[in-house]
Motif scaffolding. Structure first.
Motif, PDB file in Angstrom:
ATOM      1  N   PHE A  62       0.835  -1.200   0.000  1.00 47.05           N
ATOM      2  CA  PHE A  62       0.000   0.000   0.000  1.00 47.05           C
ATOM      3  C   PHE A  62       0.864   1.242   0.000  1.00 47.05           C
ATOM      4  CE2 PHE A  62       1.043  -0.424   4.381  1.00 47.05           C
ATOM      5  CZ  PHE A  62       0.923   0.830   4.977  1.00 47.05           C
ATOM      6  N   GLY A  63       0.289   2.318  -0.523  1.00 42.56           N
ATOM      7  CA  GLY A  63       0.960   3.608  -0.508  1.00 42.56           C
ATOM      8  C   GLY A  63       0.897   4.200   0.883  1.00 42.56           C
ATOM      9  N   VAL A  64       2.055   4.276   1.554  1.00 42.10           N
ATOM     10  CA  VAL A  64       2.109   4.681   2.955  1.00 42.10           C
ATOM     11  C   VAL A  64       2.132   6.204   3.112  1.00 42.10           C
ATOM     12  CG1 VAL A  64       4.627   4.640   3.116  1.00 42.10           C
ATOM     13  CG2 VAL A  64       3.279   4.103   5.143  1.00 42.10           C
ATOM     14  N   VAL A  79      -5.772  -1.825   4.690  1.00 32.92           N
ATOM     15  CA  VAL A  79      -4.726  -2.850   4.664  1.00 32.92           C
ATOM     16  C   VAL A  79      -4.650  -3.603   5.983  1.00 32.92           C
ATOM     17  CG1 VAL A  79      -2.225  -3.180   4.614  1.00 32.92           C
ATOM     18  CG2 VAL A  79      -3.334  -1.797   2.866  1.00 32.92           C
ATOM     19  N   GLN A  80      -4.775  -2.881   7.089  1.00 37.85           N
ATOM     20  CA  GLN A  80      -4.747  -3.558   8.385  1.00 37.85           C
ATOM     21  C   GLN A  80      -5.901  -4.536   8.516  1.00 37.85           C
ATOM     22  OE1 GLN A  80      -4.561  -0.302  11.163  1.00 37.85           O
ATOM     23  NE2 GLN A  80      -2.342  -0.214  11.122  1.00 37.85           N
ATOM     24  N   GLY A  81      -7.081  -4.134   8.038  1.00 40.06           N
ATOM     25  CA  GLY A  81      -8.238  -5.023   8.094  1.00 40.06           C
ATOM     26  C   GLY A  81      -8.055  -6.257   7.222  1.00 40.06           C
ATOM     27  N   LEU A  82      -7.582  -6.054   5.994  1.00 43.64           N
ATOM     28  CA  LEU A  82      -7.376  -7.178   5.088  1.00 43.64           C
ATOM     29  C   LEU A  82      -6.267  -8.098   5.595  1.00 43.64           C
ATOM     30  CD1 LEU A  82      -7.550  -5.311   1.642  1.00 43.64           C
ATOM     31  CD2 LEU A  82      -9.283  -6.832   2.616  1.00 43.64           C
ATOM     32  N   ALA A  83      -5.177  -7.524   6.077  1.00 38.60           N
ATOM     33  CA  ALA A  83      -4.046  -8.324   6.537  1.00 38.60           C
ATOM     34  C   ALA A  83      -4.401  -9.113   7.794  1.00 38.60           C
ATOM     35  CB  ALA A  83      -2.839  -7.427   6.800  1.00 38.60           C
ATOM     36  N   PHE A  84      -5.197  -8.503   8.678  1.00 37.15           N
ATOM     37  CA  PHE A  84      -5.588  -9.199   9.908  1.00 37.15           C
ATOM     38  C   PHE A  84      -6.463 -10.403   9.588  1.00 37.15           C
ATOM     39  CE2 PHE A  84      -8.571  -9.906  13.409  1.00 37.15           C
ATOM     40  CZ  PHE A  84      -7.687 -10.102  14.463  1.00 37.15           C
ATOM     41  N   GLY A  85      -7.408 -10.201   8.683  1.00 35.93           N
ATOM     42  CA  GLY A  85      -8.331 -11.285   8.355  1.00 35.93           C
ATOM     43  C   GLY A  85      -7.680 -12.428   7.598  1.00 35.93           C
ATOM     44  N   ALA A  91       3.433  -4.532   2.864  1.00 34.28           N
ATOM     45  CA  ALA A  91       4.592  -3.846   2.294  1.00 34.28           C
ATOM     46  C   ALA A  91       4.258  -2.369   2.153  1.00 34.28           C
ATOM     47  CB  ALA A  91       4.958  -4.440   0.945  1.00 34.28           C
ATOM     48  N   PRO A  92       4.730  -1.521   3.083  1.00 37.26           N
ATOM     49  CA  PRO A  92       4.461  -0.090   3.001  1.00 37.26           C
ATOM     50  C   PRO A  92       5.383   0.579   1.985  1.00 37.26           C
ATOM     51  CG  PRO A  92       5.688  -0.585   5.001  1.00 37.26           C
ATOM     52  CD  PRO A  92       5.462  -1.884   4.304  1.00 37.26           C
ATOM     53  N   VAL A  93       4.807   1.083   0.902  1.00 33.81           N
ATOM     54  CA  VAL A  93       5.581   1.678  -0.190  1.00 33.81           C
ATOM     55  C   VAL A  93       5.425   3.194  -0.147  1.00 33.81           C
ATOM     56  CG1 VAL A  93       5.820   1.849  -2.693  1.00 33.81           C
ATOM     57  CG2 VAL A  93       5.326  -0.368  -1.634  1.00 33.81           C
ATOM     58  N   VAL A  94       6.527   3.909  -0.145  1.00 35.05           N
ATOM     59  CA  VAL A  94       6.476   5.369  -0.158  1.00 35.05           C
ATOM     60  C   VAL A  94       5.915   5.833  -1.500  1.00 35.05           C
ATOM     61  CG1 VAL A  94       7.837   7.485  -0.019  1.00 35.05           C
ATOM     62  CG2 VAL A  94       8.411   5.533   1.430  1.00 35.05           C
ATOM     63  N   THR A  95       4.929   6.713  -1.455  1.00 36.91           N
ATOM     64  CA  THR A  95       4.255   7.149  -2.675  1.00 36.91           C
ATOM     65  C   THR A  95       5.209   7.798  -3.670  1.00 36.91           C
ATOM     66  OG1 THR A  95       3.666   9.215  -1.549  1.00 36.91           O
ATOM     67  CG2 THR A  95       2.021   7.479  -1.560  1.00 36.91           C
ATOM     68  N   THR A 204       8.985  -6.809   4.186  1.00 38.32           N
ATOM     69  CA  THR A 204       7.595  -6.633   4.610  1.00 38.32           C
ATOM     70  C   THR A 204       7.538  -6.499   6.129  1.00 38.32           C
ATOM     71  OG1 THR A 204       7.279  -9.034   4.687  1.00 38.32           O
ATOM     72  CG2 THR A 204       6.639  -7.894   2.645  1.00 38.32           C
ATOM     73  N   VAL A 205       6.415  -5.994   6.630  1.00 37.51           N
ATOM     74  CA  VAL A 205       6.265  -5.762   8.074  1.00 37.51           C
ATOM     75  C   VAL A 205       4.948  -6.363   8.556  1.00 37.51           C
ATOM     76  CG1 VAL A 205       7.597  -3.633   7.950  1.00 37.51           C
ATOM     77  CG2 VAL A 205       5.114  -3.528   7.757  1.00 37.51           C
ATOM     78  N   PRO A 206       4.827  -6.644   9.856  1.00 34.54           N
ATOM     79  CA  PRO A 206       3.549  -7.093  10.396  1.00 34.54           C
ATOM     80  C   PRO A 206       2.529  -5.960  10.343  1.00 34.54           C
ATOM     81  CG  PRO A 206       5.132  -6.733  12.160  1.00 34.54           C
ATOM     82  CD  PRO A 206       5.895  -6.616  10.877  1.00 34.54           C
ATOM     83  N   LEU A 207       1.246  -6.315  10.361  1.00 30.45           N
ATOM     84  CA  LEU A 207       0.191  -5.324  10.133  1.00 30.45           C
ATOM     85  C   LEU A 207       0.214  -4.186  11.143  1.00 30.45           C
ATOM     86  CD1 LEU A 207      -2.567  -5.670  12.169  1.00 30.45           C
ATOM     87  CD2 LEU A 207      -2.578  -7.862  11.020  1.00 30.45           C
ATOM     88  N   GLN A 208       0.634  -4.427  12.381  1.00 36.17           N
ATOM     89  CA  GLN A 208       0.643  -3.358  13.383  1.00 36.17           C
ATOM     90  C   GLN A 208       1.651  -2.266  13.051  1.00 36.17           C
ATOM     91  OE1 GLN A 208       1.305  -6.576  14.033  1.00 36.17           O
ATOM     92  NE2 GLN A 208       3.075  -6.821  15.413  1.00 36.17           N
ATOM     93  N   ASP A 209       2.590  -2.572  12.149  1.00 35.80           N
ATOM     94  CA  ASP A 209       3.586  -1.580  11.750  1.00 35.80           C
ATOM     95  C   ASP A 209       3.191  -0.854  10.464  1.00 35.80           C
ATOM     96  OD1 ASP A 209       5.188  -2.151  13.918  1.00 35.80           O
ATOM     97  OD2 ASP A 209       6.332  -3.686  12.855  1.00 35.80           O
TER      98      ASP A 209
END
Length: 236
Positions: A62-64, A79-85, A91-95, A204-209
């Motif tokens: 996602f565009g962070v 993204v947090q909702g989708l990743a949790f489920g 992968a936080p990508v700088v726009t 990549t990072v865990p969803l909480q990050d």
């Protein structure tokens, strides 16, 4: 072959993309006010078109940011909702890096150094300089928020982004302005490409990050601040 789902909502252009091997499909929608309503349906359409369940994806990119406060928050929340489920890494990508990737693709690989400039409103731009190499993008100048006049890249660059058009008078005399790709915006297609690279490199990072990248501490100027700004412009 990795499968990357990507979303980008940091500007008035919302987009979602699905990268499966070498096949990329995407959806997009204009209108920042509707991003929270349109992004999930776009994701569902992409997965249905590809015949792929969300759980089969390897990561969600996602565009962070930087970008619209509302838009970046929307991306993080979705993204947090989708990743949790689905128990997927993100992968936080700088726009601005996504814009650099778009410039590389638009020039068929000729853009070695890219200056990405995104309209930040209120007389300012978000900008950064990147250099492309064998291992991907290297940061030459970190993402910053400044006036257009303060944008000073290093060396020869391929410039891109709507900030160049928004402040055309400020950038007009710059050597990079003539060949600038002003139409390029952050898009999920490039977010997916960079997200796959992050997955391959173990970044990549865990969803909480999955947190927004903010470069501005507040959304609007006060009346007094606007008056000071306008007086300064008049004196210039």
């Amino acid at each position: 072959m990795s499968i990357i789902l990507a979303i980008e909502t940091s500007t008035e252009l919302a987009s979602a993309a699905l990268l499966h091997g070498d096949e990329l499909i995407f959806r997009e929608s204009l209108g920042v006010q509707t991003h929270s309503e349109t992004i999930l349906p776009m994701v569902q359409q992409l997965l249905a078109q590809a015949g792929i369940a969300l759980s089969r994806c390897d990561a969600i990119a996602f565009g962070v940011g930087p970008g619209s406060f509302t838009g970046v928050r929307t991306a993080c929340g979705v993204v947090q909702g989708l990743a949790f489920g689905s128990d997927l890494p993100v992968a936080p990508v700088v726009t601005l890096e996504a814009m650099a990737q778009a410039a590389l693709e638009a020039t068929q690989g000729a853009a070695g150094d890219v200056l990405a400039v995104l309209d930040a409103r209120m007389g300012e731009v978000y900008w950064a300089q990147y250099r492309h190499g064998a291992s991907g993008w290297q940061v030459v100048l970190e993402p910053s928020l400044s006036s257009a006049a303060a944008v000073v890249p290093q060396g020869h660059v391929q410039a891109c982004g709507n900030g160049l058009a928004a402040y055309a008078q400020d950038f007009g005399a710059q050597p990079f302005a003539a060949a600038a790709l002003v139409q390029l915006m952050p898009h999920a297609a490039q977010v997916a490409t960079l997200g796959r690279r992050m997955l391959e490199q173990g970044k990549t990072v865990p969803l909480q990050d999955a947190q927004p990248l903010y470069l501005r501490n507040k959304v609007a100027l006060t009346t007094a601040e606007r008056q000071v700004r306008d007086l300064a412009k008049g004196a210039a």
